[in-house]
Structure formats: C-alpha cells, structure tokens
Design a protein around this motif. Structure first.
Motif, PDB file in Angstrom:
ATOM      1  N   ARG A   1      42.087  28.982  30.758  1.00 13.16           N
ATOM      2  CA  ARG A   1      41.999  30.420  31.021  1.00 13.16           C
ATOM      3  C   ARG A   1      40.549  30.762  31.372  1.00 13.16           C
ATOM      4  O   ARG A   1      39.650  30.650  30.540  1.00 13.16           O
ATOM      5  CB  ARG A   1      42.418  31.227  29.797  1.00 13.16           C
ATOM      6  CG  ARG A   1      43.857  31.030  29.378  1.00 13.16           C
ATOM      7  CD  ARG A   1      44.227  32.080  28.354  1.00 13.16           C
ATOM      8  NE  ARG A   1      45.454  31.723  27.644  1.00 13.16           N
ATOM      9  CZ  ARG A   1      45.989  32.448  26.682  1.00 13.16           C
ATOM     10  NH1 ARG A   1      45.399  33.587  26.313  1.00 13.16           N
ATOM     11  NH2 ARG A   1      47.090  32.070  26.068  1.00 13.16           N
ATOM     12  N   THR A   2      40.355  31.145  32.609  1.00 13.92           N
ATOM     13  CA  THR A   2      39.032  31.558  33.072  1.00 13.92           C
ATOM     14  C   THR A   2      39.036  33.071  33.230  1.00 13.92           C
ATOM     15  O   THR A   2      39.705  33.597  34.120  1.00 13.92           O
ATOM     16  CB  THR A   2      38.677  30.886  34.413  1.00 13.92           C
ATOM     17  OG1 THR A   2      38.776  29.467  34.268  1.00 13.92           O
ATOM     18  CG2 THR A   2      37.262  31.255  34.840  1.00 13.92           C
ATOM     19  N   PRO A   3      38.320  33.789  32.393  1.00 14.05           N
ATOM     20  CA  PRO A   3      38.372  35.254  32.402  1.00 14.05           C
ATOM     21  C   PRO A   3      37.573  35.858  33.533  1.00 14.05           C
ATOM     22  O   PRO A   3      36.730  35.194  34.149  1.00 14.05           O
ATOM     23  CB  PRO A   3      37.753  35.619  31.042  1.00 14.05           C
ATOM     24  CG  PRO A   3      36.760  34.512  30.807  1.00 14.05           C
ATOM     25  CD  PRO A   3      37.421  33.268  31.342  1.00 14.05           C
TER      26      PRO A   3
ATOM     27  N   PHE B   1      43.494  36.276  36.915  1.00 14.20           N
ATOM     28  CA  PHE B   1      42.088  35.947  36.777  1.00 14.20           C
ATOM     29  C   PHE B   1      41.501  35.554  38.118  1.00 14.20           C
ATOM     30  O   PHE B   1      40.397  35.918  38.469  1.00 14.20           O
ATOM     31  CB  PHE B   1      41.905  34.794  35.779  1.00 14.20           C
ATOM     32  CG  PHE B   1      41.970  35.224  34.343  1.00 14.20           C
ATOM     33  CD1 PHE B   1      41.704  36.530  33.966  1.00 14.20           C
ATOM     34  CD2 PHE B   1      42.295  34.309  33.354  1.00 14.20           C
ATOM     35  CE1 PHE B   1      41.762  36.920  32.630  1.00 14.20           C
ATOM     36  CE2 PHE B   1      42.342  34.686  32.021  1.00 14.20           C
ATOM     37  CZ  PHE B   1      42.082  35.985  31.660  1.00 14.20           C
ATOM     38  N   SER B   2      42.252  34.799  38.900  1.00  9.48           N
ATOM     39  CA  SER B   2      41.753  34.351  40.199  1.00  9.48           C
ATOM     40  C   SER B   2      41.531  35.527  41.140  1.00  9.48           C
ATOM     41  O   SER B   2      40.509  35.638  41.800  1.00  9.48           O
ATOM     42  CB  SER B   2      42.752  33.359  40.826  1.00  9.48           C
ATOM     43  OG  SER B   2      42.356  33.000  42.121  1.00  9.48           O
TER      44      SER B   2
ATOM     45  N   ASN C   1      31.795  38.182  30.376  1.00 10.15           N
ATOM     46  CA  ASN C   1      32.487  36.936  30.047  1.00 10.15           C
ATOM     47  C   ASN C   1      31.702  35.760  30.584  1.00 10.15           C
ATOM     48  O   ASN C   1      31.112  35.839  31.674  1.00 10.15           O
ATOM     49  CB  ASN C   1      33.883  36.913  30.679  1.00 10.15           C
ATOM     50  CG  ASN C   1      34.950  37.519  29.796  1.00 10.15           C
ATOM     51  OD1 ASN C   1      35.055  37.195  28.612  1.00 10.15           O
ATOM     52  ND2 ASN C   1      35.769  38.403  30.364  1.00 10.15           N
ATOM     53  N   LEU C   2      31.685  34.681  29.839  1.00  3.90           N
ATOM     54  CA  LEU C   2      31.202  33.395  30.336  1.00  3.90           C
ATOM     55  C   LEU C   2      32.439  32.656  30.828  1.00  3.90           C
ATOM     56  O   LEU C   2      33.373  32.436  30.045  1.00  3.90           O
ATOM     57  CB  LEU C   2      30.511  32.609  29.222  1.00  3.90           C
ATOM     58  CG  LEU C   2      29.283  33.280  28.602  1.00  3.90           C
ATOM     59  CD1 LEU C   2      28.779  32.461  27.400  1.00  3.90           C
ATOM     60  CD2 LEU C   2      28.170  33.408  29.641  1.00  3.90           C
ATOM     61  N   PRO C   3      32.504  32.287  32.107  1.00  7.87           N
ATOM     62  CA  PRO C   3      33.731  31.683  32.630  1.00  7.87           C
ATOM     63  C   PRO C   3      34.040  30.300  32.072  1.00  7.87           C
ATOM     64  O   PRO C   3      35.206  29.892  32.033  1.00  7.87           O
ATOM     65  CB  PRO C   3      33.469  31.622  34.139  1.00  7.87           C
ATOM     66  CG  PRO C   3      31.978  31.555  34.259  1.00  7.87           C
ATOM     67  CD  PRO C   3      31.452  32.406  33.134  1.00  7.87           C
TER      68      PRO C   3
ATOM     69  N   THR D   1      34.487  34.201  26.398  1.00  9.46           N
ATOM     70  CA  THR D   1      34.344  32.963  27.171  1.00  9.46           C
ATOM     71  C   THR D   1      35.710  32.517  27.676  1.00  9.46           C
ATOM     72  O   THR D   1      36.748  33.034  27.269  1.00  9.46           O
ATOM     73  CB  THR D   1      33.738  31.816  26.327  1.00  9.46           C
ATOM     74  OG1 THR D   1      34.764  31.187  25.537  1.00  9.46           O
ATOM     75  CG2 THR D   1      32.629  32.310  25.415  1.00  9.46           C
ATOM     76  N   GLY D   2      35.676  31.526  28.537  1.00 11.15           N
ATOM     77  CA  GLY D   2      36.910  30.873  28.944  1.00 11.15           C
ATOM     78  C   GLY D   2      37.387  29.970  27.827  1.00 11.15           C
ATOM     79  O   GLY D   2      36.685  29.752  26.830  1.00 11.15           O
ATOM     80  N   MET D   3      38.581  29.413  27.974  1.00 14.71           N
ATOM     81  CA  MET D   3      39.060  28.486  26.956  1.00 14.71           C
ATOM     82  C   MET D   3      40.101  27.520  27.534  1.00 14.71           C
ATOM     83  O   MET D   3      40.760  27.819  28.532  1.00 14.71           O
ATOM     84  CB  MET D   3      39.634  29.227  25.752  1.00 14.71           C
ATOM     85  CG  MET D   3      40.821  30.117  26.014  1.00 14.71           C
ATOM     86  SD  MET D   3      41.237  31.090  24.517  1.00 14.71           S
ATOM     87  CE  MET D   3      42.768  31.851  25.075  1.00 14.71           C
TER      88      MET D   3
END
Length: 294
Positions: free
Chosen positions: A143-145, A279-280, A204-206, A127-129
C-alpha cells in the motif's frame, strides 16, 4: 537506550487485547523498540480488557526487556480501539506519538524517518506498508499512500488517506480535532478527516516502513449491515462538517455502501483494486497540483 535530544523524544502507543497472539505481540513490540534505529522515549501499552494467561506472560516479558520506561495501562472491560487509543494518548508524556498495532512489524528506520519529517513541522505523518499473512518473507501486497497535502486531501474525500498502523502524530493536534470517536472500524478515517479539515499539516512517506498483518477475517469484517451503518454514519459526519460535497456524499454511499454487501471474495478483489487504483491515480495527480480503513 532512551533518546537524549528533546527534539527526538516521542511516545510509542501500542494497544493489546485478548485476541492478540502472544508471539505476534512480542515480535511487534521488539520491532518497535529494540529493533528501531531511533528508539521511542517511552512506551504506553494499553491493555483493552482481560487477556489470556499466555498473552499476560508475553506482556510481562516485553515489559521486562523494554529499553525505555513503559506505562502499562489496564482497562478493566474491553471498550474497543477508539477508547483504548484515547486513554492511551492521555497517558503519553510526549506531544509526538507513534502508533503501532500488536501484530504488525515495524521496519528499523520507521521512527527515524518519520521523526525527521515531523521536525519539518508536520502534525501527522504516515508511511506505506507491506501486507503479509503469516510469514513476513511472503508479501501479499503493498500500500503506497498519496503524497503531498493536495493529493492527501483529494484522496480523503473517498478513502482513508493514511495507513493507521503507520502513523505518527502530535497529541495536541489530535486532541484539537476531537481525538478518536467510535464509528465502526473507521475511527481513524474520521479522525484524520477532521485533522485535515481543521488545518493540520499532513504528509505520507511512500516507502513501506511497516509490515501489516492481514488476518483471515479482514475482508469479512469490512462487510455486513453493521459496517454499512458505520459507513452511513461516517459519510453523514463527513458531510455535516463540510468535508465532502453533496455529490461526494452520494457517490460514497453508492460505491462504498454497496461494497459492504458483496460476497467476501468479491469484496477482497474490489478492495485490492480500489487501493491500488486509488493510490496510483491520486499520486499521479499530485504532480500537477493515509489497519487502514476502507
């Protein structure tokens, strides 16, 4: 209360060692047990070496208040995270295992959302965090994976595509990939690369479902000769199994290797830019077609 449905049963794997703060541990433990809408079926708490008396009391309180069975595994001498997680995985009763660190905070829907994705047949779901220093109300970054198998695989050739403290995975698939191996601070990256390379279904869950504590020495630990050697060993290993090409190997050594020797202040800026830009860029590419290691 324990989960009654077999398809919702999973283990929580949480390592703790001597430098963990008692109050942070208790908060992390509560957030991953009583604070979850979907409670783990069991907790495997791995104590990596001796711990101070105050932390022992915190562990005892957590054990007493745990709403599900808890297996407290004690390793006499500290052997590092890779060993602690390997031993812990062997003690997990369920094939699905959720990771958690002893100083982070899991948001209440984390396990419910990950288990829903695991039910679709995935082997590894991160997931993101959010990042924070001391107060969770003061977010330092997000952090968006990368999302989607293609984007994750592409990103993994240069960065760890998963935020390690957020992952949920299948124990059997982890074992099939060779489990954790000690390789500096990058044992998770090496494991995830091997899982992807061996055909594991990953996603991944963003959305940020974990609040990740950024300690004062986080960026210092990513630098120096020892960490460069770990980087060199990791990149050689990735190349050896054919996960990266010769060109990717050379690029990674040149860019990631130099990163290990820049001043800490510069390293922090570069890291933030690499995470945000990387990531972007990968997320945007996926439309047409993963304490996280750096």
């Amino acid at each position: 209360m324990n989960n009654e449905s077999p398809d919702q049963q999973f283990s929580l794997l949480l390592p703790v060692y001597g430098n963990d703060e008692p109050s942070q541990f208790e908060r992390a433990f509560a957030s991953a047990t009583t604070g979850q809408s979907l409670v783990p079926s069991e907790v495997v708490l791995v104590q990596d070496g001796p711990i101070p008396a105050e932390l022992e009391l915190a562990v005892a309180r957590a054990t007493k208040s745990c709403p599900v069975p808890l297996n407290h595994v004690v390793i006499d001498e500290q052997g590092g995270l890779a060993q602690a997680l390997t031993i812990g995985l062997e003690r997990c009763s369920y094939d699905i295992v959720a990771r958690m660190d002893a100083d982070d905070v899991a948001l209440s829907e984390r396990f419910a959302r990950q288990m829903a994705k695991m039910a679709e047949g995935y082997d590894l779901v991160g997931t993101g965090m959010y990042e924070f220093a001391d107060d969770t109300s003061e977010v330092l970054g997000r952090r968006t994976p990368p999302v989607g198998a293609a984007a994750i695989a592409k990103y993994a050739r240069f960065h760890d595509p998963f935020n390690h403290p957020t992952v949920m995975y299948r124990k059997a698939v982890v074992a099939n990939a060779g489990s954790y191996e000690d390789i500096g601070l990058m044992e998770d990256y090496w494991l995830f690369a091997r899982m992807i390379h061996s055909g594991a279904r990953v996603e991944n869950l963003p959305d940020p479902l974990v609040m990740y504590r950024v300690g004062a020495g986080a960026y210092a630990r990513r630098g120096g000769k020892r960490q460069f050697e770990a980087e060199w060993n990791l990149q050689r290993a990735l190349r050896r199994i054919g996960f990266t090409t010769r060109l990717q190997f050379a690029r990674n050594i040149a860019m990631r290797g130099v990163y290990r020797f820049v001043p800490v202040g510069v390293r922090r800026i570069l890291y933030r830019r690499m995470i945000q830009r990387g990531f972007s860029d990968v997320s945007s590419e996926s439309a047409s077609y993963g304490k996280a290691s750096s």
